[in-house]
Design an enzyme around this catalytic site. Structure first.
Site, PDB file in Angstrom:
ATOM      1  CG  HIS A 270      -1.973   0.693   1.159  1.00 38.11           C
ATOM      2  ND1 HIS A 270      -2.083   2.669   1.376  1.00 38.11           N
ATOM      3  CD2 HIS A 270      -3.197   0.355   0.581  1.00 38.11           C
ATOM      4  CE1 HIS A 270      -3.476   2.860   1.545  1.00 38.11           C
ATOM      5  NE2 HIS A 270      -3.582   1.730   0.297  1.00 38.11           N
ATOM      6  CG  ASP A 327      -8.623  -4.651  -2.796  1.00 40.90           C
ATOM      7  OD1 ASP A 327      -9.753  -3.598  -2.472  1.00 40.90           O
ATOM      8  OD2 ASP A 327      -8.159  -3.520  -3.328  1.00 40.90           O
TER       9      ASP A 327
END
Ligand code: CMC
Length: 391
Positions: A270, A327
């Site tokens: 991320h 996700d």
């Protein structure tokens, strides 16, 4: 004039001041309007979070009821939208369809374009919140060859979305409370994430005073990318590929680490979380709970857990501070709900809608200037023109 600072990917560039979402990537903290995401996911529903994000405060009971009534009153979609939907091949990716239909809504609601007052904004906001679930459900049903459903006014926002998606002709629709609650929680966890790619897109398109629907449509296109929201579909495809390959997680770990191989461990890493993604923590537990409650034993979940364990112990991932993101586990829950893989990113879009709206509204209310980054030119200097016969 002035010195231009180059920052590709805007890794260190702030584009705005915002009072909506607080994020501390080092500590793994995420708060909407000051409220911890963990607490919101437990104590309120998606519609209340929507109100909170957009208007800044948790709604009173009557504010919430009015908001829901206003949304329901705007949930009818022009029948002609069906003709546009009809023109798409059945195999079209739902994200492309949803983005097109969201943009097309402008044509049927021209008053939503020139918004100059808070009242105009409110009208456009309840319209998009009312119509988007209908577009999502119809898009899924078209794929499956099912007749369109308009939903049931007496249901809650999320339950109604599930009804529009899953009701069968000539049968009474019953959805399990476990699934409604699980989807509600997932949508809350996706609802905003400050200046990510799609949200920055919405703000920048909106900064040119394009309408709300056009701005959201652009955000949907950005979200489609596999490095962004498209990762949830990509994760499941990856897990299935590993399963089909005999569950050899080590092989895929090696591929992810190989700089000559474009393969990345989808659902890992991320831009801002360098400790853990707080949303992933909640979603991992939710995946366990939902599968348990439904009595589903999904081999894909075991592969996901194995992969996560290996990555968390692997120096490559440790050094680069790569953790599972939002996700990584969400697709496993969507799968348990019988939501087709191609619809996963669309579910993300429905979840992110309040964030996009809140950020667009904030940008307009603060009268932010048009977004217009600068560049450093690296092309040819001035050259003499050469006529075509002499080239
Ligand atoms: N698998 C293997 N290596 C990775 C991964 C991964 N998933 N993610 C990052 N790296 C490596 C990358 O190769 C680089 O290595 P090196 O320093 O040796 O060149 C280093 O880690 C830093 O990565 P980056 O690409 O410079 O970081 P970024 O901030 O530009 O990208 C990201 C962030 C999310 C796009 C990236 O981690 C990624 O592609 N992840 C996989 C896709 C994914 O799961 N996306 C969902 C993001 S969360 C929700 C959302 O936005 O929708």
């Amino acid at each position: 004039g002035g010195v231009i600072t180059l920052d590709p990917g805007y890794k260190n560039t702030g584009s705005c001041e915002s009072a909506i979402t607080f994020l501390d990537g080092e500590k793994g903290i995420l708060r909407y309007r000051g409220y911890a995401i963990e607490e919101l996911a437990k104590k309120v529903d998606f519609l209340e979070v929507t109100y909170l994000l957009i208007f800044g405060e948790l709604p009173t009971k009557s504010q919430n009821d009015k908001f829901h009534e206003d949304i329901k009153a705007q949930s009818a979609v022009d029948e002609d939208i069906k003709k546009i939907l009809d023109a798409f091949p059945r195999t079209a990716h739902p994200m492309g369809i949803i983005s097109s239909l969201t943009s097309a809504l402008t044509a049927f609601n021209p008053s939503s374009v020139n918004v100059n007052s808070e009242e105009d904004m409110y009208k456009a906001i309840v319209k998009i919140l009312g119509k988007m679930p209908v577009l999502v459900a119809w898009t899924m049903r078209k794929r499956q060859g099912l007749p369109f459903d308009y939903g049931d006014e007496s249901l809650g926002y999320v339950e109604n979305l599930l009804k529009m998606m899953f009701s069968k002709p000539n049968s009474c629709y019953v959805q399990s409370k476990i699934l409604v609650d699980a989807l509600d929680k997932l949508l809350i966890l996706h609802a905003d994430h400050e200046q990510n790619c799609s949200t920055s897109t919405v703000r920048i398109v909106g900064s040119a005073h394009a309408g709300l629907f056009a701005s959201i449509s652009a955000g949907i296109s950005a979200l489609w990318g596999p490095l962004h929201g498209g990762a949830n579909q990509a994760v499941l495809e990856m897990l299935q590929a590993i399963e089909a390959d005999g569950g050899d997680t080590k092989k895929y770990m090696a591929k992810a680490k190989d700089k000559n191989d474009p393969f990345r461990l989808m659902g890992f890493g991320h831009r801002v979380y360098k400790n853990f993604d707080p949303r992933a923590k909640i979603i991992k537990k939710a995946a366990d709970d939902v599968l348990d409650a439904l009595g589903i034993d999904d081999p894909i979940l075991a592969i996901a857990k194995g992969l996560e364990k290996e990555a968390l112990e692997d120096p490559y991932f440790v050094e680069r501070k790569l953790y599972p993101n939002v996700d990584f586990y969400s697709g496993i829950i969507y799968r348990a709900m019988n939501i087709p893989q191609e619809m996963f990113t669309v579910m993300f879009a429905i979840g992110r809608l309040p964030g996009w709206i809140a950020q667009w509204r904030e940008m307009r209310l603060r009268k932010e200037p048009i977004g217009r980054p600068r560049q450093l030119y690296i092309g040819a200097t001035e050259r003499p023109f050469v006529p075509v016969e002499e080239r």
